[in-house]
Design an enzyme around this catalytic site. Structure first.
Site, short mmCIF file in Angstrom:
data_model
loop_
_atom_site.label_atom_id
_atom_site.label_comp_id
_atom_site.label_asym_id
_atom_site.label_seq_id
_atom_site.Cartn_x
_atom_site.Cartn_y
_atom_site.Cartn_z
CB SER A 21 -5.51 71.32 -22.41
OG SER A 21 -6.56 72.25 -22.37
NE ARG A 25 -1.30 72.66 -24.90
CZ ARG A 25 -2.51 73.20 -25.00
NH1 ARG A 25 -3.59 72.43 -25.09
NH2 ARG A 25 -2.67 74.52 -25.03
CB SER A 163 -5.59 83.14 -25.58
OG SER A 163 -5.72 82.00 -26.41
CG ASP A 315 -12.39 75.97 -20.58
OD1 ASP A 315 -12.73 76.94 -21.29
OD2 ASP A 315 -11.48 75.18 -20.89
C1 S3P Z 1 -7.31 75.71 -24.09
C2 S3P Z 1 -7.25 77.05 -23.76
C3 S3P Z 1 -8.42 77.85 -23.36
C4 S3P Z 1 -9.62 76.97 -22.99
C5 S3P Z 1 -9.80 75.84 -23.95
C6 S3P Z 1 -8.57 74.96 -24.02
C7 S3P Z 1 -6.08 75.01 -24.50
O1 S3P Z 1 -8.80 78.69 -24.43
O2 S3P Z 1 -10.78 77.77 -22.92
O3 S3P Z 1 -10.93 75.05 -23.56
O4 S3P Z 1 -6.08 73.76 -24.52
O5 S3P Z 1 -5.08 75.69 -24.78
P1 S3P Z 1 -8.11 80.13 -24.64
O6 S3P Z 1 -6.69 79.90 -24.89
O7 S3P Z 1 -8.78 80.73 -25.84
O8 S3P Z 1 -8.40 80.89 -23.40
#
Ligand code: S3P
Length: 432
Positions: A21, A25, A163, A315
Site C-alpha cells: 500500500s 502511494r 475502504s 487482507d
Molecule cells: C488497500 C486497501 C484495501 C486492501 C488492499 C490495499 C490500499 O482494499 O484490501 O489490498 O492500499 O488502500 P479496500 O480499500 O478495498 O478495503
C-alpha cells in the site's frame, strides 16, 4: 507449485519486502509533488510496477535502481495525457486510486486491467466522484473505464463502504479541485495516504467528529517532495508469522515491519489466539509505526472476531483461517462481506479449499466458522486460487504443515511478494 510438509521448524530472519500500500502511494504522491523524491525499499512487485508504468505513461521521469526509485515530480498539473491506455494488471489499489487522481486532471484516459481486476466493482469509487461532477464511463460498473478529466467541484463526501482505496481515490481527486473537500469516513481504514500527504506538506487536515473521521483537503495547493523509506509489509509478514506459529520448533525474527494501528488487526487476532509474538525497537519512519517482530511456535486457541476488526485486517483472513485450522477450539470470524470482492471471492475459496483438505468449516451469511480437528486429507490436494496471491500463499503455508498441497496458478504471488518462495525455503520451507 507444490508445498510440502516440513520436517524441522522454520528458523531465521526472512526478508519481508516493502509494504504494498505504501509503495503505490510512494509513486503516486511524489509524481504530483514538486521536486525530486528518493524512495527507498519500494516493493518491486507486478502491482507496483503497473503503477510506476502508469506514471511513466503520463510523462513522469522515474529512475530505478535495485530497491529504490527516484521520481522527478513537477506539480499537481504536470501529468500529461497518457500515450496509450493505462493497463493496471491485477491491481485494485492502482485502479481505485488512479480513477480518483485522473478524474480531476485535464485530459482523458482509459484504464484497463486483467480478467480478475476487470470483474471487480468500480462504482464504489465512481459514485462518490460523480458527486464532485466527475465524468467517468464504466463497462457495466467495471473496467475498462473512460475518464473524461476536468475541473471538479469540492463538496462533502460520506464514505459508506469501509475502504481505504475509495477514500484515497477521493483524496487524490480533491488535491486538484478548487475549494474544500470534506470526506467523512464512517469507519476508520488504513491511513497511509493521509500520513504521506501530511509529511509532504499538502493541505490536508484530519480530525474526529461524532466518532467519524473527517478529512479536509484544501485543493489546488502545491506541495513539495520529501524522502520516503518504505517499511516492510505486515500483510506479507503474516504468512511467515502464521507458518512459524503452527509448525513446531520454529522461531523467526521479522525486521522493520509496519504496524500502523489501522492495519494491525492480524496481530490483535493472533494474540487473542495465544500466539507467542513479541515486539522490539518500536519507532516511527516517515510517521509510520515500525518495529521488529519475534514469533515462535505456539499452542493456539480459537477466537471469535466481530465485524469491527475486519477493516483493520481485511487482507489477512486467508492466512488467519490457516492459523484457526490448528487451534485447540473453533473460531468464528464475522462480517467478511468485503472478502467477496477482492482479487477473488476469498470467502468462498477459503471455505472450498479448507473443505478439500478435510478441515470442517462453513460460511453463514458473511461469517466464517472453522472447526479444527486433527484429521486432514493429504493427497496432493489441488488448491484452487483463481490467480489470487493471498489464497496461494495462505495455502502454501497450510502445505508446510500437512502437505503436499498442489497450489494451482501460483504465479499470482508475483503481484505482491515475488520472493515469497525463495524466502520461505531459505528458513526451512519446502515449496517446489
Ligand atoms: C488497500 C486497501 C484495501 C486492501 C488492499 C490495499 C490500499 O482494499 O484490501 O489490498 O492500499 O488502500 P479496500 O480499500 O478495498 O478495503
Amino acid at each position: 507449485m507444490i508445498s510440502n510438509k516440513i520436517d524441522k521448524g522454520l528458523i531465521g530472519s526472512p526478508k519481508i519486502p516493502g509494504d504494498k500500500s505504501i509503495s503505490h502511494r510512494s509513486v503516486i504522491i511524489p509524481s504530483i509533488a514538486n521536486g525530486i523524491t528518493e524512495v527507498k525499499n519500494i516493493l518491486k512487485s507486478e502491482d507496483v510496477i503497473h503503477t510506476i508504468n502508469a506514471f511513466r505513461n503520463m510523462g513522469v521521469e522515474i529512475l530505478e535502481s535495485k530497491e529504490n526509485i527516484i521520481i522527478n515530480g513537477k506539480g499537481l498539473n504536470s501529468l500529461k495525457g497518457p500515450k496509450s491506455e493505462i493497463y493496471l494488471g491485477n491491481s485494485g489499489t492502482s485502479a481505485r486510486l488512479l480513477t480518483g487522481l485522473l478524474s480531476s486532471q485535464k485530459f482523458n484516459s482509459l484504464i484497463t486491467g486483467d480478467q480478475s481486476l476487470s470483474s471487480r466493482p468500480m462504482m464504489r469509487i465512481v459514485n462518490p466522484l460523480s458527486k464532485m461532477d466527475a465524468k467517468i464511463e464504466t463497462t457495466s460498473g467495471c473496467l475498462p473505464i473512460k475518464i473524461n478529466g476536468q475541473d471538479l467541484k469540492s463538496t462533502d463526501i460520506e464514505i459508506k463502504i469501509p475502504s481505504a482505496q475509495i477514500k484515497s481515490g477521493i483524496i487524490l481527486a480533491a488535491l486538484n479541485t478548487k475549494g474544500k473537500t470534506r470526506i467523512i469516513e464512517n469507519s476508520v481504514t488504513r491511513d497511509h495516504t493521509e500520513i504521506m500527504l501530511e509529511s509532504f506538506g499538502a493541505d490536508i487536515t484530519t480530525y474526529f467528529e461524532n466518532n467519524k473521521k473527517i478529512i479536509e483537503i484544501d485543493g489546488k495547493k502545491e506541495f513539495n517532495s520529501n524522502k520516503i523509506d518504505v517499511p516492510n509489509d505486515l500483510s506479507s509478514s503474516a504468512f511467515f508469522i502464521v507458518a512459524s506459529l503452527i509448525n513446531q520448533n520454529s522461531k523467526l525474527k521479522l525486521s522493520n515491519i509496519n504496524i500502523n494501528p489501522t492495519r494491525n488487526g492480524i496481530l490483535i487476532a493472533l494474540e487473542k489466539m495465544n500466539a507467542n509474538i513479541s515486539y522490539s525497537n518500536k519507532r516511527k519512519i516517515n510517521n509510520e509505526e515500525v518495529c521488529d517482530i519475534y514469533v515462535e511456535s505456539s499452542n493456539l486457541k480459537g477466537c471469535e472476531l466481530d465485524s469491527s476488526i475486519a477493516k483493520l485486517m481485511i487482507d489477512e483472513y486467508p492466512i488467519l483461517s490457516i492459523a484457526a485450522t490448528f487451534a485447540s477450539s473453533p473460531s468464528v470470524f464475522r462480517g467478511l462481506k468485503e472478502l467477496r470482492v477482492k482479487e477473488s471471492d476469498r470467502l468462498e475459496l477459503i471455505k472450498t479449499n479448507l473443505l478439500k483438505c478435510g478441515v470442517k468449516c462453513e460460511v453463514r451469511d458473511d461469517d466464517l466458522f472453522i472447526y479444527p480437528s486433527s484429521k486432514y486429507k493429504i493427497n496432493n490436494e489441488k488448491i484452487t486460487t483463481n490467480y489470487d496471491h493471498r489464497i496461494a500463499m495462505a495455502f502454501a503455508v497450510l502445505g508446510s504443515k500437512i502437505g503436499p498441497l498442489n497450489i494451482c496458478d501460483s504465479e499470482s504471488i508475483k503481484t505482491s511478494f515475488p520472493t515469497f518462495v525463495s524466502e520461505f525455503n531459505r528458513i526451512g520451507g519446502k515449496i517446489f
